[in-house]
Motif scaffolding. Structure first.
Motif, mmCIF file in Angstrom:
data_model
loop_
_atom_site.group_PDB
_atom_site.id
_atom_site.type_symbol
_atom_site.label_atom_id
_atom_site.label_comp_id
_atom_site.label_asym_id
_atom_site.label_seq_id
_atom_site.Cartn_x
_atom_site.Cartn_y
_atom_site.Cartn_z
ATOM 1 N N ILE A 1 0.850 -1.198 0.000
ATOM 2 C CA ILE A 1 0.000 0.000 0.000
ATOM 3 C C ILE A 1 0.882 1.244 0.000
ATOM 4 O O ILE A 1 1.736 1.417 0.880
ATOM 5 N N GLY A 2 0.667 2.088 -1.005
ATOM 6 C CA GLY A 2 1.392 3.344 -1.098
ATOM 7 C C GLY A 2 0.524 4.505 -0.667
ATOM 8 O O GLY A 2 -0.474 4.340 0.056
ATOM 9 N N GLU A 3 0.912 5.684 -1.121
ATOM 10 C CA GLU A 3 0.270 6.904 -0.647
ATOM 11 C C GLU A 3 -0.941 7.282 -1.510
ATOM 12 O O GLU A 3 -2.074 7.282 -1.064
ATOM 13 N N GLY A 4 -0.669 7.587 -2.758
ATOM 14 C CA GLY A 4 -1.737 7.999 -3.668
ATOM 15 C C GLY A 4 -1.159 8.152 -5.056
ATOM 16 O O GLY A 4 0.068 8.248 -5.208
ATOM 17 N N PRO A 5 -2.016 8.188 -6.071
ATOM 18 C CA PRO A 5 -1.504 8.294 -7.437
ATOM 19 C C PRO A 5 -0.751 9.605 -7.662
ATOM 20 O O PRO A 5 -1.093 10.636 -7.082
ATOM 21 N N GLY A 6 0.293 9.523 -8.488
ATOM 22 C CA GLY A 6 0.966 10.723 -8.964
ATOM 23 C C GLY A 6 0.476 11.028 -10.375
ATOM 24 O O GLY A 6 -0.545 10.477 -10.824
ATOM 25 N N ALA A 7 1.217 11.865 -11.079
ATOM 26 C CA ALA A 7 0.765 12.307 -12.396
ATOM 27 C C ALA A 7 0.631 11.135 -13.378
ATOM 28 O O ALA A 7 -0.376 11.017 -14.092
ATOM 29 N N GLU A 8 1.634 10.262 -13.405
ATOM 30 C CA GLU A 8 1.580 9.160 -14.378
ATOM 31 C C GLU A 8 0.494 8.146 -14.020
ATOM 32 O O GLU A 8 -0.165 7.594 -14.904
ATOM 33 N N GLU A 9 0.310 7.940 -12.725
ATOM 34 C CA GLU A 9 -0.729 6.999 -12.291
ATOM 35 C C GLU A 9 -2.111 7.560 -12.615
ATOM 36 O O GLU A 9 -3.010 6.834 -13.043
ATOM 37 N N ASP A 10 -2.255 8.867 -12.425
ATOM 38 C CA ASP A 10 -3.514 9.556 -12.730
ATOM 39 C C ASP A 10 -3.826 9.440 -14.224
ATOM 40 O O ASP A 10 -4.976 9.281 -14.633
ATOM 41 N N GLU B 1 -3.184 3.262 -13.174
ATOM 42 C CA GLU B 1 -2.554 2.133 -12.480
ATOM 43 C C GLU B 1 -1.587 2.681 -11.431
ATOM 44 O O GLU B 1 -0.837 3.628 -11.724
ATOM 45 N N PRO B 2 -1.551 2.077 -10.223
ATOM 46 C CA PRO B 2 -0.628 2.578 -9.205
ATOM 47 C C PRO B 2 0.829 2.294 -9.557
ATOM 48 O O PRO B 2 1.132 1.295 -10.208
ATOM 49 N N PHE B 3 1.696 3.155 -9.097
ATOM 50 C CA PHE B 3 3.147 2.947 -9.165
ATOM 51 C C PHE B 3 3.629 2.604 -10.577
ATOM 52 O O PHE B 3 4.226 1.542 -10.799
ATOM 53 N N VAL B 4 3.363 3.481 -11.517
ATOM 54 C CA VAL B 4 3.897 3.275 -12.868
ATOM 55 C C VAL B 4 4.950 4.327 -13.229
ATOM 56 O O VAL B 4 5.542 4.263 -14.290
ATOM 57 N N ALA C 1 -1.991 -1.201 -3.922
ATOM 58 C CA ALA C 1 -3.063 -0.218 -3.732
ATOM 59 C C ALA C 1 -2.464 1.044 -3.135
ATOM 60 O O ALA C 1 -1.269 1.105 -2.830
ATOM 61 N N ASN C 2 -3.301 2.034 -2.960
ATOM 62 C CA ASN C 2 -2.880 3.294 -2.349
ATOM 63 C C ASN C 2 -3.837 3.687 -1.237
ATOM 64 O O ASN C 2 -5.006 3.281 -1.239
ATOM 65 N N ALA C 3 -3.336 4.524 -0.341
ATOM 66 C CA ALA C 3 -4.190 5.023 0.742
ATOM 67 C C ALA C 3 -5.316 5.879 0.180
ATOM 68 O O ALA C 3 -6.455 5.795 0.626
ATOM 69 N N TYR D 1 9.832 2.158 3.949
ATOM 70 C CA TYR D 1 9.928 3.461 3.286
ATOM 71 C C TYR D 1 9.160 3.480 1.972
ATOM 72 O O TYR D 1 9.016 2.454 1.309
ATOM 73 N N HIS D 2 8.720 4.675 1.606
ATOM 74 C CA HIS D 2 8.090 4.849 0.304
ATOM 75 C C HIS D 2 9.182 4.872 -0.774
ATOM 76 O O HIS D 2 10.226 5.510 -0.578
ATOM 77 N N PRO D 3 8.956 4.186 -1.911
ATOM 78 C CA PRO D 3 9.985 4.174 -2.959
ATOM 79 C C PRO D 3 10.389 5.580 -3.425
ATOM 80 O O PRO D 3 11.563 5.802 -3.748
HETATM 81 N N1 URA Z 1 3.338 6.958 -5.171
HETATM 82 C C1 URA Z 1 2.364 6.286 -4.508
HETATM 83 O O1 URA Z 1 2.309 6.306 -3.295
HETATM 84 N N2 URA Z 1 1.490 5.628 -5.208
HETATM 85 C C2 URA Z 1 1.510 5.557 -6.532
HETATM 86 O O2 URA Z 1 0.658 4.906 -7.088
HETATM 87 C C3 URA Z 1 2.540 6.253 -7.197
HETATM 88 C C4 URA Z 1 3.446 6.949 -6.500
#
Ligand code: URA
Length: 284
Positions: free
Chosen positions: A115-124, A128-131, A156-158, A236-238
Motif C-alpha cells: 500500500i502506497g500513498e496515492g496516485p501521482g501524475a503518471e498513475e492519474d 494504475e498505481p506505481f507506474v 493499492a494506495n491510501a 519506506y516509500h519508494p
Molecule cells: N506513489 C504512490 O504512493 N502511489 C503511486 O501509485 C505512485 C506513486
C-alpha cells in the motif's frame, strides 16, 4: 500489469540489487530494539513473532473512524461495484482535479498487499498505481524478493485520487478513502501487508508516530471478513528512497523481514507450525 511491463526482460538479481543501490552484497542484520510508544506494544524481530501470535495492538485510526452509511454500503461491495464506486467517488475534493481514480492493480488472490500513498501524475494518467519512477523502483524491490507485479501481489494506495501537485494526502482525504481500502483488504485477505511510507501507515495504523519508529515493529490488521489478523510491516516509500539512497539498505532489511514473515505464515498455514522455516530470517 501493463503491456510494457510484460515486454520488459526480467532483471537478474545483481541488476536488481544494483538498481536498488544495494550491490554488491547485503545481509539482514539483527532488528533494532522495539520502541513501544503511544499505546502500541511492538513485537519486534522475526524470532519473537510467529503467525497466530498476538501482534502489536493496532490503533485503527481513520479506518476505524470512517463510519456511517457510505462505509456500510462499501463494506458489502464486490470488486466490480468497488471499481465503479471508486471511479464515481466524490467524497472529498481530490475528485475535482483527478483524471481518473486509481483503485489498485494485481492478483485478486494475492498473498502480498503493498500500500502506497496515492496516485501521482503518471498513475492519474494511466489508471494504475506505481507506474512512474517510484513504481520502477518498487518493481525492482519486488523482483529482489522474487515477486512481480500482478503475480501474487496486489498494489493499492491510501487514497485513490491524485492529490494536486503530488502533495501528501490530508487526514480527511485518507479518512474519506478509508472504506475503500478497508474493503480491498477484506476482499483480498492477503497474508501480509507492507505499508510504504507514512501516509499508508497513517491510513492503516492511525497517527502512530514517525516512520522510523514504526519500521521494525510488527503490527496486525484485523478484518471483519473472517480472515483473522493480517501481519503488517512498515517500510519506506519508494519515492523517498529515490531521494535518500542510504535508506535503501534499511528498505532491503524490511523486504527480507517481510519475506521471512510470509514464509512463516505459509508454513503455519500448511500445518508446519511456527518456526517451520528456520532459514527464513536470513535467506536472501
Ligand atoms: N506513489 C504512490 O504512493 N502511489 C503511486 O501509485 C505512485 C506513486
Amino acid at each position: 500489469m501493463s503491456g510494457g511491463d510484460r515486454l520488459r526482460p526480467p532483471l537478474t538479481r545483481p541488476q536488481i540489487l544494483r538498481e536498488m543501490g544495494l550491490s554488491p552484497l547485503w545481509r539482514l542484520r539483527a532488528p533494532a530494539s522495539p520502541l513501544p510508544q503511544d499505546g502500541v506494544t511492538a513485537v519486534s524481530g522475526l524470532d519473537q513473532h510467529e503467525p497466530g501470535e498476538a501482534h502489536a495492538a493496532v490503533p485503527q485510526g481513520p479506518l476505524a473512524a470512517a463510519v456511517g452509511d457510505r462505509s456500510v454500503e462499501i463494506a458489502a461491495m464486490g470488486w466490480e461495484e468497488l471499481r465503479q464506486s471508486v471511479a464515481d467517488c466524490r467524497a472529498c475534493s481530490l475528485c475535482q482535479a483527478r483524471r481518473q481514480a486509481v483503485l489498485g492493480v494485481g492478483d485478486l488472490k494475492a498473498d502480498w498487499l503493498f500500500i502506497g500513498e496515492g496516485p501521482g501524475a503518471e498513475e492519474d494518467a494511466r489508471g494504475e498505481p506505481f507506474v512512474g519512477p517510484a513504481g520502477k523502483l518498487l518493481d525492482a524491490m519486488l523482483a529482489a524478493i522474487d515477486l512481480q507485479r500482478g503475480d501474487d501481489v496486489y498494489i493499492a494506495n491510501a487514497v485513490k485520487c491524485r492529490p494536486p501537485g503530488n502533495r501528501t494526502p490530508e487526514a480527511g482525504e485518507i479518512a474519506a478513502c478509508a472504506p475503500y481500502l478497508r474493503r480491498q483488504i477484506a476482499l483480498l485477505q492477503p497474508r501480509l501487508i507492507v505499508l510504504l511510507g507514512r501516509a499508508a501507515a497513517h491510513a492503516l495504523l492511525g497517527g502512530v508516530g514517525s516512520l522510523a519508529s514504526m519500521r521494525g515493529q510488527s503490527f496486525s490488521y484485523g478484518t471483519s471478513a473472517g480472515g483473522g489478523n493480517i501481519p503488517v510491516i512498515v517500510s519506506y516509500h519508494p519515492a523517498y528512497l529515490l531521494r535518500t539512497l542510504p535508506d535503501k539498505a534499511r528498505a532491503w532489511e524490511d523486504l527480507c523481514r517481510a519475506r521471512a514473515l510470509m514464509r512463516a505464515a505459509k508454513a503455519a498455514a500448511a500445518g508446519f507450525g511456527p518456526g517451520a522455516d528456520p532459514g527464513a530470517a536470513t535467506a536472501l
